[in-house]
Motif scaffolding. Structure first.
Motif, short mmCIF file in Angstrom:
data_model
loop_
_atom_site.label_atom_id
_atom_site.label_comp_id
_atom_site.label_asym_id
_atom_site.label_seq_id
_atom_site.Cartn_x
_atom_site.Cartn_y
_atom_site.Cartn_z
N THR A 1 0.83 -1.21 0.00
CA THR A 1 0.00 0.00 0.00
C THR A 1 0.86 1.26 0.00
O THR A 1 0.63 2.19 -0.77
N PHE B 1 -16.80 -6.68 -4.15
CA PHE B 1 -15.47 -6.10 -3.90
C PHE B 1 -15.03 -5.23 -5.08
O PHE B 1 -14.41 -4.18 -4.88
N LEU B 2 -15.34 -5.66 -6.29
CA LEU B 2 -14.98 -4.86 -7.46
C LEU B 2 -15.71 -3.51 -7.44
O LEU B 2 -15.15 -2.49 -7.85
N ILE C 1 -13.85 -1.33 -4.95
CA ILE C 1 -12.58 -0.88 -5.54
C ILE C 1 -12.83 0.16 -6.62
O ILE C 1 -12.15 1.20 -6.68
N TRP C 2 -13.81 -0.09 -7.48
CA TRP C 2 -14.15 0.85 -8.57
C TRP C 2 -14.57 2.20 -8.01
O TRP C 2 -14.08 3.25 -8.46
N THR D 1 -8.22 2.31 -0.73
CA THR D 1 -8.65 1.39 -1.79
C THR D 1 -7.57 0.36 -2.09
O THR D 1 -7.85 -0.83 -2.27
N ALA D 2 -6.31 0.81 -2.16
CA ALA D 2 -5.19 -0.10 -2.44
C ALA D 2 -5.04 -1.13 -1.33
O ALA D 2 -4.80 -2.32 -1.61
N THR E 1 -7.76 -3.69 -1.76
CA THR E 1 -7.53 -4.46 -2.99
C THR E 1 -6.45 -5.51 -2.79
O THR E 1 -6.63 -6.68 -3.15
N VAL F 1 -7.68 -8.34 -0.49
CA VAL F 1 -8.63 -9.24 -1.16
C VAL F 1 -7.89 -10.16 -2.12
O VAL F 1 -8.13 -11.37 -2.16
N MET F 2 -6.98 -9.59 -2.91
CA MET F 2 -6.24 -10.38 -3.89
C MET F 2 -5.42 -11.48 -3.23
O MET F 2 -5.40 -12.63 -3.70
#
Length: 367
Positions: free
Chosen positions: A173, A285-286, A289-290, A312-313, A316, A319-320
């Protein structure tokens, strides 16, 4: 700076609310058997998760009332306090050991995880400082190195716990925020070579990390040892099929998948709700993030933009990593799935962070 308010991002708020509710339901479903066996109360984990969810929702309400730039004014204080907590957790008698990691500080019947607080403390500090040193940031020794030290020193403390998963999210991050703020690519290329060597050293320094690597490459070599978690996770995902086995019908939560309400909750979701349920979760989740990226791109204040991007980072990356571990794409590392996994500090801090993001949305011109 003209802090003209627009309107709250209700799309983001709705996605957060749905994820939180699904998380509470799935924490109960995934943990009921284990918590009944361990505590004689099938709702033990649900009750605690609901309490931390309530604290987080209260946190969202508070952060919506207080303009984001007020939080930035106390960024240095927040960072220092979080850093002191990271030191305190390593002191014998203060830090609590769970699963081989000394990552928690006990507070009565509950505990907090300082590394979770450190993530948002760092994001606040970087968002406040980076806009002021944009020119110096392109010079390695004058701007980039001091900010790097603000990442590396806490990372070192996190690794002493040890907690590689949180450390990766923390550093990832911070690095992305430095890149967005205008740091030179050549600095990152130089760091990447050092970081790769450091990562190899970290893995080699702890036998359990080497075991996780070998288990990732061939979990069937040690199916009852280091390969156990990933095998049981895949056993959960496979039978779920398209529609799933139905809510509450997971077989892996019957003492096959260790504490399925935490890092591997997505495996239970896939088993009970199937591919459709898993894709729905990823879709939510998308959306988060969007909307976070839209907020970051459409605010006129660079600090607000960096703050929105950092939050947001952080989500993201988390989650990834979590999803990749659960489906066997990367070696096992202990990290929660935001808003869904059981974990008080993680849930509360995530909700507080998203509250700040929602607050920034009121100053961003988005549709």
């Amino acid at each position: 700076m003209d802090y003209k308010q627009e309107k709250l991002d209700y799309v983001l708020l709705t996605a957060i609310a749905i994820l939180l509710l699904i998380g509470l339901v799935m924490v109960y479903s995934s943990s009921s058997i284990w918590s009944d066996y361990k505590f004689g109360d099938s709702g033990f984990y649900l009750k605690r998760q609901a309490l931390f969810a309530l604290l987080g929702v209260i946190g969202i309400v508070i952060t919506l009332k207080i303009p984001y730039y007020k939080w930035l004014q106390y960024s240095v204080t927040a960072y220092v306090l979080c850093f002191l907590l990271l030191i305190a957790v390593l002191i014998p008698g203060i830090g609590m050991v769970r699963g081989g990691a000394q990552s928690w500080i006990g507070v009565g019947a509950f505990s907090i995880q300082p590394s979770e607080f450190m993530k948002i403390g760092m994001i606040l500090l970087f968002a406040a400082v980076l806009p002021k040193i944009q020119r110096e940031l392109r010079q390695f020794s004058k701007g980039f190195l001091p900010m790097l030290l603000l990442l590396v020193v806490p990372f070192g403390l996190i690794m002493l716990q040890p907690d590689l998963g949180t450390g990766i999210v923390f550093v990832g991050t911070g690095m992305l925020m430095l890149f967005i703020a205008g740091a030179k690519i050549s600095h990152f290329v130089f760091l990447a070579s050092i970081g790769l060597a450091g990562l190899v050293a970290l893995i080699a320094s702890a036998p359990y990390r080497i075991s996780r690597i070998t288990a990732f490459l061939n979990p069937w070599e040690d199916p009852l040892g280091d390969g156990f978690q990933i095998i049981q996770s895949l056993y959960a995902i496979g039978p779920g099929g398209l529609m799933g086995l139905g809510f509450g019908n997971s077989m892996q939560k019957y003492f096959y998948l260790p504490e399925p309400q935490t890092d591997f909750i997505f495996a239970v979701i896939a088993e009970e709700l199937g591919l459709i349920g898993g894709v729905f979760i990823l879709g939510l989740f998308l959306i988060v993030i969007w909307r976070g990226i839209l907020i970051a791109l459409n605010t006129q204040d660079l600090s607000a933009s960096l703050l929105a991007f950092g939050i947001t980072a952080m989500i993201t990356i988390q989650v990834m990593i979590n999803i990749s571990v659960v489906i066997g794409l990367i070696p096992v590392t202990g990290i929660t799935l935001p808003l869904l996994s059981y974990g008080g500090s993680s849930l509360t801090i995530t909700l507080l962070s998203l509250g700040v993001l929602l607050n920034i949305s009121k100053y961003a011109k988005i549709n």
